[in-house]
Write a protein that holds these residues in place. Structure first.
Motif, PDB file in Angstrom:
ATOM      1  N   GLN A  13      -4.060  45.039  53.909  1.00 28.79           N
ATOM      2  CA  GLN A  13      -4.000  44.716  52.493  1.00 28.79           C
ATOM      3  C   GLN A  13      -3.255  43.406  52.254  1.00 28.79           C
ATOM      4  OE1 GLN A  13      -2.176  48.306  50.928  1.00 28.79           O
ATOM      5  NE2 GLN A  13      -4.134  48.955  50.051  1.00 28.79           N
ATOM      6  N   VAL A  14      -2.262  43.104  53.064  1.00 30.47           N
ATOM      7  CA  VAL A  14      -1.490  41.873  52.889  1.00 30.47           C
ATOM      8  C   VAL A  14      -2.380  40.660  53.125  1.00 30.47           C
ATOM      9  CG1 VAL A  14       0.462  40.516  53.718  1.00 30.47           C
ATOM     10  CG2 VAL A  14       0.680  43.000  53.510  1.00 30.47           C
ATOM     11  N   LYS A  15      -3.154  40.668  54.205  1.00 35.80           N
ATOM     12  CA  LYS A  15      -4.035  39.543  54.505  1.00 35.80           C
ATOM     13  C   LYS A  15      -5.092  39.392  53.425  1.00 35.80           C
ATOM     14  CE  LYS A  15      -7.294  37.700  57.860  1.00 35.80           C
ATOM     15  NZ  LYS A  15      -8.201  37.311  56.819  1.00 35.80           N
ATOM     16  N   ASP A  16      -5.713  40.495  53.019  1.00 39.88           N
ATOM     17  CA  ASP A  16      -6.733  40.450  51.965  1.00 39.88           C
ATOM     18  C   ASP A  16      -6.142  39.967  50.648  1.00 39.88           C
ATOM     19  OD1 ASP A  16      -8.543  41.388  53.830  1.00 39.88           O
ATOM     20  OD2 ASP A  16      -8.416  43.478  53.143  1.00 39.88           O
ATOM     21  N   PHE A  17      -4.909  40.374  50.356  1.00 40.04           N
ATOM     22  CA  PHE A  17      -4.203  39.962  49.148  1.00 40.04           C
ATOM     23  C   PHE A  17      -4.004  38.437  49.141  1.00 40.04           C
ATOM     24  CE2 PHE A  17      -0.044  39.146  47.102  1.00 40.04           C
ATOM     25  CZ  PHE A  17      -0.283  39.669  45.840  1.00 40.04           C
ATOM     26  N   VAL A  18      -3.513  37.880  50.243  1.00 37.12           N
ATOM     27  CA  VAL A  18      -3.287  36.431  50.337  1.00 37.12           C
ATOM     28  C   VAL A  18      -4.607  35.680  50.258  1.00 37.12           C
ATOM     29  CG1 VAL A  18      -2.463  34.573  51.843  1.00 37.12           C
ATOM     30  CG2 VAL A  18      -1.102  36.655  51.560  1.00 37.12           C
ATOM     31  N   ASP A  19      -5.648  36.187  50.923  1.00 39.97           N
ATOM     32  CA  ASP A  19      -6.966  35.543  50.857  1.00 39.97           C
ATOM     33  C   ASP A  19      -7.480  35.500  49.425  1.00 39.97           C
ATOM     34  OD1 ASP A  19      -6.997  35.123  53.589  1.00 39.97           O
ATOM     35  OD2 ASP A  19      -8.276  36.864  54.023  1.00 39.97           O
ATOM     36  N   LEU A  20      -7.298  36.587  48.680  1.00 39.75           N
ATOM     37  CA  LEU A  20      -7.751  36.645  47.290  1.00 39.75           C
ATOM     38  C   LEU A  20      -6.971  35.659  46.423  1.00 39.75           C
ATOM     39  CD1 LEU A  20      -9.360  37.919  44.954  1.00 39.75           C
ATOM     40  CD2 LEU A  20      -7.572  39.655  44.816  1.00 39.75           C
ATOM     41  N   LEU A  21      -5.646  35.671  46.521  1.00 38.53           N
ATOM     42  CA  LEU A  21      -4.836  34.796  45.680  1.00 38.53           C
ATOM     43  C   LEU A  21      -5.079  33.326  45.980  1.00 38.53           C
ATOM     44  CD1 LEU A  21      -1.357  36.560  45.462  1.00 38.53           C
ATOM     45  CD2 LEU A  21      -3.382  36.876  44.061  1.00 38.53           C
ATOM     46  N   SER A  22      -5.393  33.001  47.213  1.00 37.57           N
ATOM     47  CA  SER A  22      -5.610  31.609  47.602  1.00 37.57           C
ATOM     48  C   SER A  22      -6.841  30.999  46.939  1.00 37.57           C
ATOM     49  CB  SER A  22      -5.744  31.495  49.117  1.00 37.57           C
ATOM     50  OG  SER A  22      -4.531  31.874  49.726  1.00 37.57           O
ATOM     51  N   LYS A  23      -7.711  31.823  46.400  1.00 39.63           N
ATOM     52  CA  LYS A  23      -8.917  31.331  45.720  1.00 39.63           C
ATOM     53  C   LYS A  23      -8.627  30.821  44.305  1.00 39.63           C
ATOM     54  CE  LYS A  23     -11.874  34.560  48.182  1.00 39.63           C
ATOM     55  NZ  LYS A  23     -12.774  35.709  48.064  1.00 39.63           N
ATOM     56  N   TYR A  24      -7.432  31.095  43.794  1.00 41.99           N
ATOM     57  CA  TYR A  24      -7.108  30.745  42.411  1.00 41.99           C
ATOM     58  C   TYR A  24      -6.104  29.596  42.371  1.00 41.99           C
ATOM     59  CZ  TYR A  24      -9.673  34.885  41.155  1.00 41.99           C
ATOM     60  OH  TYR A  24     -10.678  35.793  40.991  1.00 41.99           O
ATOM     61  N   PRO A  25      -6.266  28.684  41.406  1.00 44.18           N
ATOM     62  CA  PRO A  25      -5.441  27.466  41.391  1.00 44.18           C
ATOM     63  C   PRO A  25      -4.034  27.639  40.831  1.00 44.18           C
ATOM     64  CG  PRO A  25      -6.968  27.427  39.545  1.00 44.18           C
ATOM     65  CD  PRO A  25      -7.292  28.664  40.367  1.00 44.18           C
ATOM     66  N   TYR A  26      -3.759  28.711  40.129  1.00 46.64           N
ATOM     67  CA  TYR A  26      -2.458  28.811  39.495  1.00 46.64           C
ATOM     68  C   TYR A  26      -1.384  29.325  40.449  1.00 46.64           C
ATOM     69  CZ  TYR A  26      -5.674  32.437  37.748  1.00 46.64           C
ATOM     70  OH  TYR A  26      -6.694  33.327  37.609  1.00 46.64           O
TER      71      TYR A  26
END
Length: 79
Positions: A13-26
């Motif tokens: 979940q940690v890796k998936d969480f970081v991958d998801l957040l990295s897609k957003y500019p804020y």
């Protein structure tokens, strides 16, 4: 600014969480007690105590799409 209580119970979940957040500019931070780290930092997240809930701070008011994806990724997400 949007604040959200989350809990990550599995290492995947940690890796998936970081991958998801990295897609957003804020900018986004994770807060655990007195520690605040960049929410897009994999090493930073692993330095926190993941047995306790974390506060995700999103520095944007228009993040509905991200919140929807977070709820799908982390079913234990608490709004």
């Amino acid at each position: 600014m949007t604040k959200l209580q989350i809990r990550m119970r599995q290492v995947d979940q940690v890796k998936d969480f970081v991958d998801l957040l990295s897609k957003y500019p804020y900018e986004m931070d994770l807060v655990s007690g007195r520690y605040t780290i960049d929410a897009k930092s994999l090493l930073g997240i692993y330095s926190l105590d993941l047995s306790n809930p974390l506060t995700l701070v999103i520095y944007s008011d228009s993040c509905e799409e991200l919140l929807t994806q977070l709820h799908a990724l982390l079913p234990d997400c608490i709004v």
